[in-house]
Design a protein around this motif. Sequence first.
Motif: not given
Length: 234
Positions: A149-162
């Motif tokens: 996010d804008k504050a440099g904290r994790v918003q979410r983990t994205e899948s790295r598939e593909y």
Amino acid sequence: MAEFIALIPAAGSGSRMGEDLPKQYRLLAGKPMIYHALHTLCSTVRIGAVCVVLAPDDTEWKRYDWSEFVGKIKVLNCGGATRAESVTNGLKALHAANHVQDHNWILVHDAARPGLSHALVERLLDQLTDDEVGGLLAVPLADTLKRADKAGRVQRTESREYLWQAQTPQMFRAKLLLDALGKAHAGITDDASAVEALGYSPKLVMGDAYNFKVTYPQDLKLAELILQERIATR
Ligand code: CTP
Ligand code: MG
């Protein structure tokens, strides 16, 4: 006319490296960085010509002896303000001099990827010669991917598939590449994205970690080790 032509954009300033000397001339294993990719591409038999696109005000190139590549390299002093401009200007210069035909394959390779091996170039040529579109070397993403996010904290983990990391060379036929770059938006950082914007799907060909782009000062040590080992075993 050569069926395969390599084009090396080498007109950048290397701002993220933070040195006055453009990074493509930084010494690695005793040679300017650009020497290493030039050596690999020039000694690939199927590649008929290797064109280097320098900045118009380049003062470094002529300091070195490039005679071992005579007959295969062509130096063009027509680099532009962006990588895409440098590639476009190089292609246009080749076209104007009748050194390229529309159907020739162009392999665009960053001067800042000195770890390109023969094996990778051969794999790219083998896998794309009969392809309708062309493609690029790339590696599947290895790390877990976080969206911030804008504050440099994790918003979410994205899948790295593909998900793949693009490398170079990126290989397209001259006409398609020139058309694509001519229509591309200003922010593109590789050739494939210009081709994608025309609705094509370039093929992903497996690259390797040695072919990384030397970008930051901490990349130099790894590149030095890789190139010293390669030269020692040549
Ligand atoms: N390049 C180019 N012309 C430009 C900008 C970049 O020919 N106007 C080339 C670089 O010389 C490099 C390749 O494109 O071989 C990849 O670009 P990059 O790694 O971003 O290099 P620089 O733009 O020089 O570095 P930085 O972005 O840190 O300034
Ligand atoms: Mg750049």
